[in-house]
Design an enzyme around this catalytic site. Structure first.
Site, PDB file in Angstrom:
ATOM      1  N   HIS A  17       0.838  -1.203   0.000  1.00  0.00           N
ATOM      2  CA  HIS A  17       0.000   0.000   0.000  1.00  0.00           C
ATOM      3  C   HIS A  17       0.875   1.255   0.000  1.00  0.00           C
ATOM      4  CE1 HIS A  17      -3.117  -2.601   2.273  1.00  0.00           C
ATOM      5  NE2 HIS A  17      -3.631  -2.363   1.094  1.00  0.00           N
ATOM      6  N   LYS A  41     -17.402  -6.805   5.722  1.00  0.00           N
ATOM      7  CA  LYS A  41     -16.106  -7.413   6.030  1.00  0.00           C
ATOM      8  C   LYS A  41     -15.908  -7.412   7.545  1.00  0.00           C
ATOM      9  CE  LYS A  41     -13.589  -6.382   1.786  1.00  0.00           C
ATOM     10  NZ  LYS A  41     -12.436  -5.668   1.221  1.00  0.00           N
ATOM     11  N   ARG A  90      -1.935  -5.866  -8.442  1.00  0.00           N
ATOM     12  CA  ARG A  90      -0.964  -6.935  -8.194  1.00  0.00           C
ATOM     13  C   ARG A  90      -0.964  -7.870  -9.394  1.00  0.00           C
ATOM     14  NH1 ARG A  90      -3.178  -7.188  -2.183  1.00  0.00           N
ATOM     15  NH2 ARG A  90      -4.966  -6.615  -3.424  1.00  0.00           N
ATOM     16  N   SER A 128      -2.931  -7.641   2.769  1.00  0.00           N
ATOM     17  CA  SER A 128      -3.168  -7.565   4.215  1.00  0.00           C
ATOM     18  C   SER A 128      -3.575  -8.932   4.749  1.00  0.00           C
ATOM     19  CB  SER A 128      -4.268  -6.553   4.526  1.00  0.00           C
ATOM     20  OG  SER A 128      -3.887  -5.274   4.112  1.00  0.00           O
TER      21      SER A 128
HETATM   22  P1  ADP Z   1      -5.620  -5.953   0.582  1.00  0.00           P
HETATM   23  O1  ADP Z   1      -5.987  -6.922  -0.516  1.00  0.00           O
HETATM   24  O2  ADP Z   1      -4.174  -5.961   0.883  1.00  0.00           O
HETATM   25  O3  ADP Z   1      -6.509  -6.059   1.787  1.00  0.00           O
HETATM   26  P2  ADP Z   1      -6.938  -3.390   0.092  1.00  0.00           P
HETATM   27  O4  ADP Z   1      -8.324  -3.846  -0.050  1.00  0.00           O
HETATM   28  O5  ADP Z   1      -6.604  -2.594   1.299  1.00  0.00           O
HETATM   29  O6  ADP Z   1      -5.853  -4.555  -0.042  1.00  0.00           O
HETATM   30  O7  ADP Z   1      -6.484  -2.652  -1.237  1.00  0.00           O
HETATM   31  C1  ADP Z   1      -6.386  -1.297  -1.465  1.00  0.00           C
HETATM   32  C2  ADP Z   1      -5.697  -1.088  -2.787  1.00  0.00           C
HETATM   33  O8  ADP Z   1      -4.307  -1.375  -2.671  1.00  0.00           O
HETATM   34  C3  ADP Z   1      -6.203  -1.973  -3.932  1.00  0.00           C
HETATM   35  O9  ADP Z   1      -6.177  -1.206  -5.103  1.00  0.00           O
HETATM   36  C4  ADP Z   1      -5.187  -3.075  -3.991  1.00  0.00           C
HETATM   37  O10 ADP Z   1      -5.120  -3.647  -5.270  1.00  0.00           O
HETATM   38  C5  ADP Z   1      -3.926  -2.303  -3.652  1.00  0.00           C
HETATM   39  N1  ADP Z   1      -2.863  -3.115  -3.115  1.00  0.00           N
HETATM   40  C6  ADP Z   1      -2.825  -3.746  -1.927  1.00  0.00           C
HETATM   41  N2  ADP Z   1      -1.669  -4.409  -1.759  1.00  0.00           N
HETATM   42  C7  ADP Z   1      -0.950  -4.186  -2.897  1.00  0.00           C
HETATM   43  C8  ADP Z   1       0.321  -4.608  -3.364  1.00  0.00           C
HETATM   44  N3  ADP Z   1       1.075  -5.400  -2.639  1.00  0.00           N
HETATM   45  N4  ADP Z   1       0.709  -4.198  -4.589  1.00  0.00           N
HETATM   46  C9  ADP Z   1      -0.087  -3.399  -5.335  1.00  0.00           C
HETATM   47  N5  ADP Z   1      -1.284  -2.966  -4.956  1.00  0.00           N
HETATM   48  C10 ADP Z   1      -1.725  -3.353  -3.761  1.00  0.00           C
END
Ligand code: ADP
Length: 161
Positions: A17, A41, A90, A128
């Site tokens: 993030h 969630k 990702r 996460s």
């Molecule tokens: P997570 O799947 O880690 O719980 P979130 O729902 O908090 O992620 O995702 C918020 C944003 O950050 C999304 O656009 C997600 O694709 C992106 N994101 C999370 N982790 C990564 C990572 N390691 N690389 C690229 N983008 C990420």
């Protein structure tokens, strides 16, 4: 003045993030990192805790703010004059869902553009939920969590085991 939103669950914020937030902060005048509160969630960290952790890891970026949102992201964008939603992509797993969300958001608010950024390869597979799983089995999460919040995140994840 170009404002972008970086929405997500951030339960908790990871190096992946932070990498996306940092890239967005270099591309836009202002970035609002938005903890999207989804009642369906079951997060480990409360919205306030997630906001506080993100504030701590982004304190050195002077164009980054942190907020939380219970409404549609596009409505938040309209209220805060944001013209872009920045999402991290990702490996292929994110693509279908993010593509669908981007098209739906465009239908809802045509003045907001979704922008996809990729992280450094080292964070490409980080999420996460993977961090929570590693912590659950007593593994070392230090490569995945920013050092400023590592001790607090470890403590909190240990409590929820
Ligand atoms: P997570 O799947 O880690 O719980 P979130 O729902 O908090 O992620 O995702 C918020 C944003 O950050 C999304 O656009 C997600 O694709 C992106 N994101 C999370 N982790 C990564 C990572 N390691 N690389 C690229 N983008 C990420």
């Amino acid at each position: 003045m170009r404002t972008a939103l970086c929405p997500g669950s951030f339960d908790p914020v990871t190096m992946g993030h932070l990498d996306i937030i940092q890239r967005a902060s270099g591309l836009f005048d202002k970035v609002i990192v938005l903890v999207a509160v989804n009642e369906e969630k079951k997060p480990v960290f409360s919205p306030d805790e997630r906001v506080e952790l993100i504030k701590r890891v982004t304190s050195s970026f002077d164009n980054v703010e942190v907020d939380q949102c219970r409404d549609l992201i596009v409505d938040y964008a309209r209220k805060h004059d944001a013209t872009a939603i920045v999402k991290g992509l990702r490996a292929i797993t994110d693509f279908e869902y993010e593509f669908q969300m981007a098209l739906i958001n465009r239908k809802l608010n045509n003045s907001v553009e979704t922008v996809f950024l990729t992280t450094s390869e080292e964070y490409m597979y980080l999420s996460s939920s993977a961090v929570k799983q590693v912590a659950h089995y007593g593994g070392d999460i230090s490569p995945f969590i920013p050092p400023q919040i590592l001790a607090d995140v470890e403590k909190r994840l240990k409590k929820s085991r």
